[in-house]
Design a protein around this motif. Sequence first.
Motif, mmCIF file in Angstrom:
data_model
loop_
_atom_site.group_PDB
_atom_site.id
_atom_site.type_symbol
_atom_site.label_atom_id
_atom_site.label_comp_id
_atom_site.label_asym_id
_atom_site.label_seq_id
_atom_site.Cartn_x
_atom_site.Cartn_y
_atom_site.Cartn_z
ATOM 1 N N LEU A 9 0.655 -1.094 -0.399
ATOM 2 C CA LEU A 9 -0.473 0.258 0.333
ATOM 3 C C LEU A 9 0.705 0.873 0.181
ATOM 4 O O LEU A 9 0.369 2.217 -0.714
ATOM 5 C CB LEU A 9 -0.691 0.060 1.341
ATOM 6 C CG LEU A 9 -1.678 -1.100 1.152
ATOM 7 C CD1 LEU A 9 -2.824 -1.124 2.737
ATOM 8 C CD2 LEU A 9 -2.850 -0.572 0.401
ATOM 9 N N LEU A 10 2.460 0.869 1.243
ATOM 10 C CA LEU A 10 2.518 2.010 0.914
ATOM 11 C C LEU A 10 3.525 2.579 -0.285
ATOM 12 O O LEU A 10 4.161 3.493 -1.437
ATOM 13 C CB LEU A 10 3.382 2.120 1.807
ATOM 14 C CG LEU A 10 3.272 2.333 3.700
ATOM 15 C CD1 LEU A 10 4.615 2.022 4.670
ATOM 16 C CD2 LEU A 10 2.486 3.728 3.481
ATOM 17 N N ILE A 11 3.631 0.742 -1.388
ATOM 18 C CA ILE A 11 4.605 1.590 -2.401
ATOM 19 C C ILE A 11 3.728 2.162 -3.653
ATOM 20 O O ILE A 11 4.614 2.977 -3.843
ATOM 21 C CB ILE A 11 4.887 0.513 -2.931
ATOM 22 C CG1 ILE A 11 6.576 -0.374 -1.556
ATOM 23 C CG2 ILE A 11 5.343 0.105 -4.067
ATOM 24 C CD1 ILE A 11 6.685 -1.520 -2.156
ATOM 25 N N ALA A 12 2.299 1.828 -3.346
ATOM 26 C CA ALA A 12 1.117 1.686 -4.201
ATOM 27 C C ALA A 12 1.134 3.339 -3.958
ATOM 28 O O ALA A 12 1.053 3.941 -4.813
ATOM 29 C CB ALA A 12 -0.295 1.240 -3.957
ATOM 30 N N LEU A 13 1.273 4.068 -2.897
ATOM 31 C CA LEU A 13 1.244 5.747 -2.351
ATOM 32 C C LEU A 13 1.989 6.257 -3.122
ATOM 33 O O LEU A 13 1.566 7.803 -3.750
ATOM 34 C CB LEU A 13 0.768 5.253 -1.151
ATOM 35 C CG LEU A 13 0.580 7.748 -0.602
ATOM 36 C CD1 LEU A 13 -0.624 8.227 -1.016
ATOM 37 C CD2 LEU A 13 0.363 7.412 0.978
ATOM 38 N N TYR A 83 -14.721 6.926 9.098
ATOM 39 C CA TYR A 83 -13.682 5.649 10.177
ATOM 40 C C TYR A 83 -13.603 4.930 9.140
ATOM 41 O O TYR A 83 -13.996 4.248 8.584
ATOM 42 C CB TYR A 83 -14.911 5.303 11.282
ATOM 43 C CG TYR A 83 -15.683 6.366 11.970
ATOM 44 C CD1 TYR A 83 -15.806 6.219 13.840
ATOM 45 C CD2 TYR A 83 -16.912 7.130 11.442
ATOM 46 C CE1 TYR A 83 -15.409 7.679 14.335
ATOM 47 C CE2 TYR A 83 -17.094 7.778 12.871
ATOM 48 C CZ TYR A 83 -16.554 8.320 14.190
ATOM 49 O OH TYR A 83 -17.033 8.900 14.256
ATOM 50 N N VAL A 84 -12.426 4.451 9.909
ATOM 51 C CA VAL A 84 -11.103 3.341 8.334
ATOM 52 C C VAL A 84 -10.822 2.633 9.793
ATOM 53 O O VAL A 84 -9.996 2.985 10.926
ATOM 54 C CB VAL A 84 -10.227 4.708 8.163
ATOM 55 C CG1 VAL A 84 -11.122 5.530 6.963
ATOM 56 C CG2 VAL A 84 -9.419 5.007 8.841
ATOM 57 N N THR A 85 -10.674 1.167 9.405
ATOM 58 C CA THR A 85 -9.923 0.296 9.743
ATOM 59 C C THR A 85 -8.234 -0.011 9.770
ATOM 60 O O THR A 85 -8.509 1.018 8.458
ATOM 61 C CB THR A 85 -11.014 -1.121 9.652
ATOM 62 O OG1 THR A 85 -11.170 -1.621 7.990
ATOM 63 C CG2 THR A 85 -12.168 -1.286 10.318
ATOM 64 N N ASP A 86 -8.122 -1.029 10.672
ATOM 65 C CA ASP A 86 -6.342 -1.261 10.093
ATOM 66 C C ASP A 86 -5.997 0.162 10.013
ATOM 67 O O ASP A 86 -4.836 0.555 8.921
ATOM 68 C CB ASP A 86 -5.752 -2.090 8.395
ATOM 69 C CG ASP A 86 -6.877 -3.319 9.236
ATOM 70 O OD1 ASP A 86 -6.537 -3.423 9.900
ATOM 71 O OD2 ASP A 86 -7.777 -3.664 8.507
ATOM 72 N N ALA A 87 -5.818 1.025 11.378
ATOM 73 C CA ALA A 87 -5.638 2.431 10.892
ATOM 74 C C ALA A 87 -4.178 2.479 10.336
ATOM 75 O O ALA A 87 -2.979 3.422 10.652
ATOM 76 C CB ALA A 87 -5.338 3.546 12.244
ATOM 77 N N PRO A 92 -2.746 7.063 7.313
ATOM 78 C CA PRO A 92 -1.548 8.137 7.175
ATOM 79 C C PRO A 92 -1.809 7.811 5.483
ATOM 80 O O PRO A 92 -1.993 9.521 4.430
ATOM 81 C CB PRO A 92 -0.822 7.877 6.634
ATOM 82 C CG PRO A 92 -0.403 6.182 7.086
ATOM 83 C CD PRO A 92 -1.747 5.673 7.484
ATOM 84 N N ILE A 93 -2.392 7.258 4.686
ATOM 85 C CA ILE A 93 -2.797 6.654 3.305
ATOM 86 C C ILE A 93 -4.007 7.892 2.459
ATOM 87 O O ILE A 93 -3.739 8.970 2.127
ATOM 88 C CB ILE A 93 -2.949 5.829 2.634
ATOM 89 C CG1 ILE A 93 -1.544 4.764 2.739
ATOM 90 C CG2 ILE A 93 -3.292 5.889 0.823
ATOM 91 C CD1 ILE A 93 -1.571 3.684 2.494
ATOM 92 N N ILE A 94 -4.952 7.627 3.549
ATOM 93 C CA ILE A 94 -6.196 8.380 3.174
ATOM 94 C C ILE A 94 -6.022 9.491 3.703
ATOM 95 O O ILE A 94 -6.565 10.479 3.081
ATOM 96 C CB ILE A 94 -7.304 8.074 4.122
ATOM 97 C CG1 ILE A 94 -7.150 6.263 3.440
ATOM 98 C CG2 ILE A 94 -8.554 8.753 4.194
ATOM 99 C CD1 ILE A 94 -8.699 5.226 4.283
ATOM 100 N N ARG A 95 -5.112 9.835 4.906
ATOM 101 C CA ARG A 95 -5.042 11.688 4.951
ATOM 102 C C ARG A 95 -4.596 12.077 3.428
ATOM 103 O O ARG A 95 -4.999 13.486 3.095
ATOM 104 C CB ARG A 95 -4.249 11.342 6.264
ATOM 105 C CG ARG A 95 -3.900 12.698 6.625
ATOM 106 C CD ARG A 95 -2.270 13.210 7.991
ATOM 107 N NE ARG A 95 -3.021 14.660 8.033
ATOM 108 C CZ ARG A 95 -1.556 15.343 7.607
ATOM 109 N NH1 ARG A 95 -1.255 15.121 6.321
ATOM 110 N NH2 ARG A 95 -1.574 16.784 7.823
ATOM 111 N N PHE A 297 -9.738 2.875 -2.250
ATOM 112 C CA PHE A 297 -9.893 4.734 -1.362
ATOM 113 C C PHE A 297 -10.436 6.254 -1.813
ATOM 114 O O PHE A 297 -10.750 6.759 -1.697
ATOM 115 C CB PHE A 297 -8.601 5.025 -0.372
ATOM 116 C CG PHE A 297 -8.245 3.832 0.586
ATOM 117 C CD1 PHE A 297 -9.299 2.691 0.718
ATOM 118 C CD2 PHE A 297 -7.177 3.729 1.319
ATOM 119 C CE1 PHE A 297 -8.283 1.312 1.774
ATOM 120 C CE2 PHE A 297 -6.422 3.338 1.932
ATOM 121 C CZ PHE A 297 -7.172 1.882 2.536
ATOM 122 N N THR A 298 -9.262 6.666 -3.589
ATOM 123 C CA THR A 298 -9.839 7.276 -4.043
ATOM 124 C C THR A 298 -11.103 7.442 -4.879
ATOM 125 O O THR A 298 -11.419 8.310 -3.877
ATOM 126 C CB THR A 298 -8.583 7.530 -4.901
ATOM 127 O OG1 THR A 298 -7.216 7.246 -4.299
ATOM 128 C CG2 THR A 298 -8.938 9.307 -5.697
#
Length: 308
Positions: A9-13, A83-87, A92-95, A297-298
Motif C-alpha cells: 500500500l505504501l509503495i502504491a501511494l 472512520y477507517v479500520t486498519d489505521a 496516513p494514506i487516506i489523510r 480509497f480514492t
Amino acid sequence: MQRRFQNALLIALIAGFGVSSGAMHARAQSTPKVQPGEGRPYEIAGSEVWDVPDPVSGRDYQVFVALPPSYAKQPQRRYPVLYVTDADYAFPIIRQIGRRLNVEGPKIEEFILVGLSYGKGEDGMVSRQRDYTPTSNGPSTAPANAIHGQARAYQGYLRDQAKPFITARYRADPARAIFLGHSYGALLGAQILFTEPGLFNGYILGSPSLWYDKRHALKLEAGYATRNQDLAANVYLYVGAYEAQQKGDRRYNQTVDMVADNRALETALLSRKYPSLKLKSAVLNDEDHLTVAPRGFTQGLKYLLPVR
C-alpha cells in the motif's frame, strides 16, 4: 501477510502520488512541517492520538484523528466523519489522498478522519482476525491458536465508545458518519451494514472477505432482506480485477474468487430494490488484493464525499 499488505500500500501511494506539476508541488508544500531530528520517529502533521478503551472487553484501543484544513478557521462548521479500520496503514494514506484530491480546487468535501487502531500492544493480524470477523470459523490457514469471531463485540465498541468519543470532542455532523474497511475490515463493514446499518450512513467496502466462513456475510444480507423493506445507506464496493480466481496464473487469486463474491453481493442488493439504497460497485483493472486499496480509497472518497 500484514507486513506485505502495508508495504504494498505504501509503495502504491508513493508511486501514484509522487509526481506532480510545479504548481501543485508548490501549493502542497506551502506550509512544510519541520520534523524532529536526532533519529526521532517521523510525525504525521496535524494528527492526534487518543486512548479510547473498551470497558466491556477490557482491551485498550486508540483512535487517530486528522482534522480538515478549514477546521480552525470555520468554528461553526460541522464535518462528515470517515472512520477507517486498519489505521496503522490506512490512516496516513487516506489523510494524504484526501488532501491531494483538493490541491487544484475542491473535488471532495473536507472530512474528519478517524483511524481505528488495533488493540494496544497487539500484533495487527491478531487484533484484526479477532475483531473484524463474524464467526469463530476462521480459515484453515490461520494459526491453531488464532481467535476469530468477535466482530459483534467490536461493533458494540464502535457504537458505544469510539463514535461517542468523536462526536463529543469534535464538530462532527451526526448524520454523516462513513465507514471504510478493506479485506477483513470490509467484512466487518458488511456485518454492520446488515445488522445495524444506521450506525453509519455511508460505507466504503473494499475487497471484502465475503468468502469467510462459507460466505457468511451473504447470509447476513439475505437475513436482513427477509426482515426489512429498505436499506438507508450509500455504499461503494470495490475489488481488484486480479482478485478473481484463475489457477495457474499467479497474478490472480488461487483459492477464492473475490470478484465473483463482490458481484454476488451487488446483484443481491440490487435485486432487493431498496428505495433508500445508493450503490456503486467497481472492479478496478490491473489491481490485486495488495495494490488495490489506495485506488479504491480514492474512488470511494470521490463517490461518497463529492463537493456539493
